[in-house]
Design a protein around this motif. Structure first.
Motif, PDB file in Angstrom:
ATOM      1  N   ARG A 197       0.824  -1.208   0.000  1.00 19.84           N
ATOM      2  CA  ARG A 197       0.000   0.000   0.000  1.00 19.84           C
ATOM      3  C   ARG A 197       0.862   1.264   0.000  1.00 19.84           C
TER       4      ARG A 197
ATOM      5  N   SER B 165      -9.424   0.741   6.504  1.00 16.08           N
ATOM      6  CA  SER B 165      -9.106   0.007   5.267  1.00 16.08           C
ATOM      7  C   SER B 165      -8.531  -1.359   5.634  1.00 16.08           C
TER       8      SER B 165
ATOM      9  N   VAL C  41      -7.285  -5.276   5.756  1.00 15.38           N
ATOM     10  CA  VAL C  41      -6.533  -6.126   4.841  1.00 15.38           C
ATOM     11  C   VAL C  41      -7.502  -6.991   4.039  1.00 15.38           C
ATOM     12  N   THR C  42      -7.215  -7.163   2.761  1.00 18.36           N
ATOM     13  CA  THR C  42      -8.087  -7.976   1.905  1.00 18.36           C
ATOM     14  C   THR C  42      -7.518  -9.384   1.742  1.00 18.36           C
ATOM     15  N   GLU C  43      -8.358 -10.300   1.288  1.00 19.38           N
ATOM     16  CA  GLU C  43      -7.915 -11.673   1.036  1.00 19.38           C
ATOM     17  C   GLU C  43      -6.846 -11.700  -0.057  1.00 19.38           C
TER      18      GLU C  43
ATOM     19  N   GLU D 145      -4.627  -9.354  -0.752  1.00 20.18           N
ATOM     20  CA  GLU D 145      -3.366  -8.874  -0.179  1.00 20.18           C
ATOM     21  C   GLU D 145      -2.707  -9.949   0.669  1.00 20.18           C
TER      22      GLU D 145
ATOM     23  N   VAL E 279      -6.994 -13.282   7.431  1.00 21.49           N
ATOM     24  CA  VAL E 279      -7.058 -11.823   7.396  1.00 21.49           C
ATOM     25  C   VAL E 279      -7.224 -11.260   8.799  1.00 21.49           C
TER      26      VAL E 279
ATOM     27  N   GLN F  51      -5.250  -8.237  10.864  1.00 19.42           N
ATOM     28  CA  GLN F  51      -5.995  -7.109  11.421  1.00 19.42           C
ATOM     29  C   GLN F  51      -5.710  -6.955  12.918  1.00 19.42           C
TER      30      GLN F  51
END
Length: 922
Positions: A321, A377, A379-381, A383, A433, A437
């Protein structure tokens, strides 16, 4: 690399019950064909092909056999680092690391002995451990010498006053070289600000006053306390016979008694931080940095795996990011995460580099918003998947490299147990995830940060720091996964490599060199070099050629830069593209199953690069900043001054040296359309060499390479550019580098030397003795005797095509030692020419060079590069065998005659760069 597998001992017989004392019985083929009983040795556990034993004196032994690598690595880790130092004794662990190379009564100077044997070796010190390793061609004699040497210096090192008198200034010079580095200086100040009491806040190299004033008695006591078998872990990795090796270890290390003293655990811990801390470093330089540090968990804690993945999500390049927000938006040049997974609570540093025109305040704002903005924001799967692929790819590469694995396990050992390496991998594989987090929200808090500002807060929001981990309990029943697949025992003699190698000339003009063999983990290494252009077509094209090559990995085919990076992690592949002048080279390491897809990707990178305007602008910005950062660096200043002073080419020639200003101007003047045109005109495979070494399907690969590159031809003719002999320019250049604690020395003597001339090998041997290794005259004089340089030596170069060689001398040193350095260099050169080599020096030089050449042939990536170089010169491994024989046959008279003929101290160009004005005022 091997047709016959040497099996490991049946471990089911060695350890019927883990954790219980067993007498290890190992069958070895001795003269009486009887079993050697290793009395009292415990066979503890086996994980993924690595077995652990313990001697009665407490020494832990790890055996990691891998017969596919014709080298052996011996690595010993002592559980002592800067964390264990007392007040007034900072830097003691690191200083001790230097002194144990000074020797023992039985062996003399260890560093010289290692150099004489051509072994690849090092010693390193960090917060929780000190380790020493040596890698060498696998044979019983080398292994016995290495084990006996390590056992000897464990308890018999001199640790003498006279060695300390010279070595402390060498360490001080090493310290000064670090002070020249803005990244290192900022990291050190941030750590000292973040920790109130713990030794993690102190630099491992120590305080200058401590290093200069340490008492030899204190150092000897420190050595006797920590350098003992019950505080060490010995690891042998690579090709060796496990049974014989275990018996030898029992013999040489088992004779060392277990010490009576008891080591007490450290217990100092910092409380949770209760507010932002700030530090500012102001020094001369051309780079701006903004950084943030957060306290984290110990390396053995589950949070360490989540933090590693989260660091990649946030600060990885090019998918992170921060890269997208800072670098791609031109707020910074690059972003790097530094994770410190340590035995006790560690920390994470994220550092962004800026050029002179970029705003520190704006970059810091974005840096903190992204790191501390996970609530908004998450963390996404996707990422998480990319981060896991990247981390696991590096772990797999480490497992498949015995030397790298041996050294890396030192870090896990320091954290509590070697099995943590595999447990950490398992934890990464199982990350969710929510794990990322949770660690982000706990550790990435305003109250837990150290940066360049202070913000008071009425309601502290402290991080909850975890309790200490019982590592022994954690790994007690850990079994790991199946060990990596074995390869073959591969003979790395030139004759055998030549027998195994197939050389093909494809219709396109490509030279294809294939050396198939079975490897551990089914790995394969490749080297692909394109050659193009001539003197006329490449005129004024240097910057364009460099930029074109540098853009290739920044988008190709239908993949963007970040997607290429993610794809390489997924394929567990490393690709490196290097280019400039008349060549572009692609070096890669991958797995057999992924090779076809990797070749397709390389084809896209070379034939279908995106050459996007956005990436081009970023590259020009990054390259300009990198050049600007060299303006006040002594090493860069000295190197450029020598290149310009000895240049023989006309302006605009792609071989010509350029000043910093000229290079920057050329970068800024280059346009993206010029890069696209350069790629279209010059790139092609009709003048190329492609070498593969490792495990692959020979016929399938020949077909695929022909399909991918058979029709790809350069529009411009190729004519190899001749390397002109540089003119002698005998003078002295002194350059001022204000506020730099470390100075740089460089000297150059052009030679009309080609590697086919009779004097080449004699001069190669002469250079090894003069300064080509740690057992050399310059190194001995400037480091061992005078104690004024951390690193000094010499290099000899020669072309296979043209008489255009160079002899170069170099050293780093403190500016106030300029006079002493000059005198020592002149004395050594004068004596070298007058007296030449001794018979013993020549014998040692031959042995070390030949051993290094063996090690090089044992590394698949180096072998692939060597096969490409051979193809260019129409040589084969027969030439390598012939050269080995010539090295062995060269006489003392030939070497000394070559020295007198080639080396004249009065004809060198001498360059000195440093802060000599300030030094003169002291």
């Amino acid at each position: 690399m091997r047709p016959i597998r040497i099996p490991f001992i049946c471990l089911a017989l060695l350890m019927p019950t883990w954790g219980q004392t067993q007498t290890a019985v190992v069958n070895t083929a001795n003269s009486n064909n009887t079993a050697i009983r290793l009395a009292g040795m415990q066979a503890l556990t086996t994980v993924e092909g690595i077995s652990e034993f313990r001697l009665p004196n407490g020494l832990r032994v790890l055996l990691a056999p891998d017969a596919s690598k014709p080298t052996t690595t011996v690595n010993i880790t002592y559980l002592v680092g800067s964390r264990h130092e007392n007040y007034g004794e900072t830097g003691m662990a690191h200083l001790l690391e230097h002194l144990v190379f000074k020797g023992t009564p039985a062996r003399g100077n260890i560093m010289q002995e290692l150099g004489k044997r051509g072994m690849d070796f090092n010693g390193t010190t960090f917060y929780d451990r000190t380790n020493y390793y040596e890698t060498f061609p696998a044979n019983p004699e080398n292994l016995q010498w290495a084990l006996e040497m390590e056992a000897d210096r464990m308890i018999n090192s001199f640790i003498a006053r006279n060695d300390l008198d010279t070595e402390f200034s060498v360490v001080r010079n090493e310290m000064e070289s670090g002070e020249n580095n803005p990244f290192m200086a900022l990291w050190q100040r941030m750590a000292s600000t973040a920790f109130d009491w713990h030794n993690y806040g102190k630099s491992t190299i120590g305080a200058r006053t401590d290093v200069e004033n340490v008492k030899i008695e204190n150092l000897q006591n420190f050595y006797r306390k920590y350098y003992q078998p019950d505080n060490a872990v010995l690891l042998v990795a690579g090709k060796f016979d496990p049974a014989t090796t275990l018996a030898l270890i029992q013999k040489v290390f088992g004779a060392i008694p277990k010490p009576a003293r008891v080591l007490q655990p450290t217990y100092t811990q910092d409380p949770a931080q209760d507010g932002t801390r700030e530090v500012t470093v102001r020094r001369s330089g051309d780079t701006q940095l903004t950084a943030v540090l957060y306290h984290t968990a110990a390396g053995s804690h589950p949070d360490a795996a989540a933090m590693a993945a989260l660091s990649d999500v946030l600060a990885g390049t090019p998918n992170g990011r921060l890269h997208k927000k800072l670098v791609e938006n031109k707020l910074a040049i690059n972003v790097n995460p530094w994770g410190f997974d340590l035995a006790e609570r560690g920390y994470l540093v994220v550092m962004a580099e800026l050029n002179k025109t970029q705003s520190l305040a704006e970059a810091r704002k974005v840096l903190l918003e992204e790191i501390e903005g996970l609530q908004k924001s998450p963390v996404t799967e996707a990422e998480l998947k990319r981060a896991k692929a990247s981390l696991l790819s590096e772990i797999d590469k480490t497992i498949n490299n015995p030397q790298k694995l041996a050294v890396q396990l030192s870090e896990s050992i320091a954290n509590g147990d070697w099995r943590l390496f595999f447990l950490h991998r398992d934890r990464i594989e199982n990350l969710k995830v929510s794990d990322l987090q949770n660690v982000g929200l706990n550790y990435f808090k305003e109250s837990n940060r150290t940066l360049g500002q202070f913000i008071p807060t009425p309601t502290p929001d402290r991080s909850k720091l975890p309790e200490a981990i019982d590592v022994a309990k954690l790994v007690a029943d850990y079994k790991g996964k199946a060990a990596a697949s074995e390869g073959e025992v591969f003979d790395t003699s030139p004759a055998n490599i030549e027998k195994r190698t197939q050389r093909l000339a494809l219709a396109s003009g490509m030279k294809l060199i294939l050396t198939p063999k079975k490897t551990r983990g089914e790995t394969v290494s490749g080297n692909f070099t394109l050659r193009f252009g001539d003197e006329s077509s490449l005129l004024n094209q240097a910057a364009t050629a460099n930029l074109t090559a540098s853009l290739l990995m920044r988008g190709a085919g239908n993949l963007q830069r970040s997607e290429i990076s993610a794809k390489l992690d997924e394929l567990k592949t490393r690709i490196e593209v290097m280019g400039g002048g008349q060549t572009v080279t692609v070096r890669f390491d991958t797995l057999r199953k992924n090779l076809p897809e990797v070749l397709n990707l390389i084809s896209d990178i070379l034939r279908k690069p995106a050459l996007a305007a956005k990436e081009f602008e970023l590259l020009v910005q990054e390259s300009t900043a990198a050049l600007e950062s060299q303006r006040s660096e002594p090493n860069a200043m000295g190197s450029q001054a020598m290149s310009l002073a000895l240049d023989v080419y006309k302006k605009g020639d792609i071989r010509a040296a350029r000043s910093l200003d000229e290079s920057i101007a050329a970068l800024k003047a280059t346009k993206i359309d010029q890069v696209k045109q350069f790629h279209s005109n010059f790139y092609g495979a009709n003048h190329s060499e492609f070498a593969l070494v490792g495990e692959f399907d020979r016929e399938a690969i020949k077909t695929q390479i022909t399909q991918l590159f058979g029709d790809w031809k350069s529009q411009k003719n190729y004519t190899r550019l001749k390397a002109e002999t540089k003119k002698i320019n005998a003078k002295v250049v002194q350059l001022e580098a204000p506020d730099k604690a470390n100075a740089f020395f460089l000297a150059g003597l052009p030679l009309a030397l080609q590697d086919t001339q009779p004097d080449y090998i004699p001069l190669m041997l002469a250079n090894r003795v003069l300064g080509g290794g740690v057992k050399s005259r310059l190194f001995d004089r400037l480091r061992q005797k005078d104690g004024i340089s951390y690193g000094a030596g010499s290099q000899l170069s020669a072309s296979p095509f043209d008489p255009s060689g160079m002899w170069v001398l170099y050293a780093i040193y403190a500016p106030q030692n300029l006079g002493k350095l000059k005198a020592s260099i002149q004395e050594e050169l004068t004596q070298f020419v007058k007296e030449g080599l001794s018979a013993e020096e020549l014998a040692d030089a031959k042995k070390s060079i030949l051993e290094e050449r063996k090690i090089g042939r044992a590394q698949d990536n180096e072998l692939a590069a060597g096969l490409v170089a051979q193809a260019l010169t129409n040589r084969t491994m027969a030439y390598t065998e012939k050269m080995d024989a010539q090295i062995e046959a060269t006489s003392l008279a030939e070497v000394n005659a070559a020295i007198r003929k080639a080396l004249d101290p009065a004809k060198f160009l001498y360059v000195y760069a440093g802060d000599f004005v300030a030094a003169a005022k002291k």
